[in-house]
Scaffold this motif. Structure first.
Motif, mmCIF file in Angstrom:
data_model
loop_
_atom_site.group_PDB
_atom_site.id
_atom_site.type_symbol
_atom_site.label_atom_id
_atom_site.label_comp_id
_atom_site.label_asym_id
_atom_site.label_seq_id
_atom_site.Cartn_x
_atom_site.Cartn_y
_atom_site.Cartn_z
ATOM 1 N N PHE A 37 0.842 -1.193 0.000
ATOM 2 C CA PHE A 37 0.000 0.000 0.000
ATOM 3 C C PHE A 37 0.873 1.238 0.000
ATOM 4 O O PHE A 37 1.929 1.269 0.634
ATOM 5 N N GLU A 38 0.413 2.252 -0.728
ATOM 6 C CA GLU A 38 1.129 3.522 -0.796
ATOM 7 C C GLU A 38 0.129 4.666 -0.743
ATOM 8 O O GLU A 38 -1.058 4.477 -0.991
ATOM 9 N N VAL A 39 0.663 5.830 -0.459
ATOM 10 C CA VAL A 39 -0.116 7.059 -0.452
ATOM 11 C C VAL A 39 0.465 7.979 -1.518
ATOM 12 O O VAL A 39 1.680 8.061 -1.677
ATOM 13 N N LEU A 40 -0.407 8.632 -2.243
ATOM 14 C CA LEU A 40 -0.005 9.593 -3.264
ATOM 15 C C LEU A 40 -0.801 10.868 -3.010
ATOM 16 O O LEU A 40 -2.010 10.805 -2.774
ATOM 17 N N PHE A 41 -0.118 12.022 -3.011
ATOM 18 C CA PHE A 41 -0.839 13.273 -2.762
ATOM 19 C C PHE A 41 -0.170 14.432 -3.479
ATOM 20 O O PHE A 41 1.007 14.382 -3.832
ATOM 21 N N GLN A 42 -0.943 15.495 -3.667
ATOM 22 C CA GLN A 42 -0.462 16.716 -4.301
ATOM 23 C C GLN A 42 0.530 17.375 -3.344
ATOM 24 O O GLN A 42 0.344 17.323 -2.125
ATOM 25 N N LYS A 43 1.566 17.992 -3.863
ATOM 26 C CA LYS A 43 2.663 18.477 -3.017
ATOM 27 C C LYS A 43 2.230 19.473 -1.941
ATOM 28 O O LYS A 43 2.823 19.530 -0.879
ATOM 29 N N ASP A 44 1.185 20.256 -2.176
ATOM 30 C CA ASP A 44 0.726 21.232 -1.190
ATOM 31 C C ASP A 44 -0.461 20.732 -0.379
ATOM 32 O O ASP A 44 -1.102 21.510 0.331
ATOM 33 N N TYR A 45 -0.754 19.451 -0.496
ATOM 34 C CA TYR A 45 -1.935 18.890 0.149
ATOM 35 C C TYR A 45 -2.013 19.229 1.640
ATOM 36 O O TYR A 45 -3.008 19.781 2.113
ATOM 37 N N PHE A 46 -0.975 18.915 2.404
ATOM 38 C CA PHE A 46 -1.026 19.103 3.854
ATOM 39 C C PHE A 46 -1.047 20.583 4.236
ATOM 40 O O PHE A 46 -1.726 20.969 5.181
ATOM 41 N N GLU A 47 -0.317 21.403 3.501
ATOM 42 C CA GLU A 47 -0.342 22.850 3.771
ATOM 43 C C GLU A 47 -1.753 23.398 3.580
ATOM 44 O O GLU A 47 -2.271 24.132 4.425
ATOM 45 N N HIS A 48 -2.391 23.043 2.463
ATOM 46 C CA HIS A 48 -3.735 23.557 2.181
ATOM 47 C C HIS A 48 -4.765 22.963 3.136
ATOM 48 O O HIS A 48 -5.721 23.645 3.527
ATOM 49 N N LEU A 49 -4.563 21.736 3.544
ATOM 50 C CA LEU A 49 -5.451 21.121 4.524
ATOM 51 C C LEU A 49 -5.352 21.865 5.853
ATOM 52 O O LEU A 49 -6.370 22.210 6.465
ATOM 53 N N GLN A 50 -4.134 22.153 6.282
ATOM 54 C CA GLN A 50 -3.903 22.831 7.562
ATOM 55 C C GLN A 50 -4.375 24.288 7.529
ATOM 56 O O GLN A 50 -4.916 24.792 8.511
ATOM 57 N N THR A 51 -4.163 24.971 6.406
ATOM 58 C CA THR A 51 -4.536 26.389 6.311
ATOM 59 C C THR A 51 -5.963 26.590 5.829
ATOM 60 O O THR A 51 -6.408 27.724 5.656
ATOM 61 N N GLU A 52 -6.661 25.470 5.593
ATOM 62 C CA GLU A 52 -8.074 25.482 5.185
ATOM 63 C C GLU A 52 -8.296 26.264 3.892
ATOM 64 O O GLU A 52 -9.253 27.008 3.747
ATOM 65 N N ARG A 53 -7.393 26.044 2.937
ATOM 66 C CA ARG A 53 -7.463 26.727 1.643
ATOM 67 C C ARG A 53 -7.954 25.767 0.566
ATOM 68 O O ARG A 53 -7.458 24.658 0.444
ATOM 69 N N LEU A 54 -8.912 26.231 -0.213
ATOM 70 C CA LEU A 54 -9.337 25.508 -1.408
ATOM 71 C C LEU A 54 -8.559 26.096 -2.573
ATOM 72 O O LEU A 54 -8.701 27.278 -2.882
ATOM 73 N N VAL A 55 -7.744 25.284 -3.192
ATOM 74 C CA VAL A 55 -6.913 25.735 -4.298
ATOM 75 C C VAL A 55 -7.200 24.867 -5.519
ATOM 76 O O VAL A 55 -7.200 23.635 -5.432
ATOM 77 N N LEU A 56 -7.463 25.527 -6.639
ATOM 78 C CA LEU A 56 -7.663 24.846 -7.918
ATOM 79 C C LEU A 56 -6.346 24.897 -8.671
ATOM 80 O O LEU A 56 -5.866 25.976 -9.004
ATOM 81 N N ASP A 57 -5.758 23.733 -8.931
ATOM 82 C CA ASP A 57 -4.455 23.732 -9.591
ATOM 83 C C ASP A 57 -4.490 23.133 -10.992
ATOM 84 O O ASP A 57 -3.455 22.973 -11.620
#
Length: 181
Positions: A106-126
């Motif tokens: 099993f592996e995890v794959l995520f967008q590079k700013d995922y945790f930053e945007h999750l923590q700062t509560e930002r919705l970003v369209l990339d």
């Protein structure tokens, strides 16, 4: 592949309502449906058929009180599925693959700013916005959890909506599953 709603609910201390599951192939999807149909028959006190649509076949875990949404609107490898999501905070997948010994890993794959945007509560369209009205509706849903569109994403979404040939007011009331969710 499991999409990121689980972490969003954990971070916001919200009850997990559903888990979105995507598949590499239609055959994988069909196999999962058959497995859950059997579970519904064998364990009716644990599993119950949920709703069905053109895009989703769902089952409800009555004990865990969560809906599993098996997605059939899009198939592909984890990176392809990840790139099709609109907001960066939804670009997180947990998936399995066969290693060299033919064992599941099993592996995890995520967008590079995922945790930053999750923590700062930002919705970003990339990426591109193929379904701007659906994305607009989804932005309201995430606002309930404290997430807001950043300035650049607001402009990008407004431009995408502006570029639509026509906006049918009935689209604004459609289920999220009539767009891309």
């Amino acid at each position: 592949m499991v999409e990121s709603n689980i972490l969003i609910f954990q971070v916001t201390n919200s009850k997990i309502k559903d888990i979105d599951i995507f598949f590499r192939t239609k055959a994988d999807f069909d196999n999962a449906v058959e497995i859950f149909k059997e579970k519904i028959d064998v364990e009716p006190d644990h599993w119950k058929q949920g709703y069905k649509s053109d895009k989703v076949w769902s089952v409800i875990d009555l004990i865990g009180k969560v809906r599993l949404e098996l997605n059939r609107s899009e198939f592909g490898e984890p990176i392809k599925i990840l790139q099709s999501f609109d907001f960066t905070i939804t670009k997180f997948v947990y998936y399995s693959f066969l290693n060299d010994e033919e064992e599941n890993e099993f592996e995890v794959l995520f967008q590079k700013d995922y945790f930053e945007h999750l923590q700062t509560e930002r919705l970003v369209l990339d990426n591109e916005i193929p379904f701007p009205v659906s994305t607009f509706n989804r932005s309201y849903r995430y606002q309930k959890y404290g997430y807001g569109l950043c300035r650049e994403s607001k402009v990008k979404l407004l431009n995408a909506i502006h570029d639509l040939p026509i906006i049918d007011d009935e689209e604004l009331g459609l289920s999220l599953y009539d767009g891309k969710d």
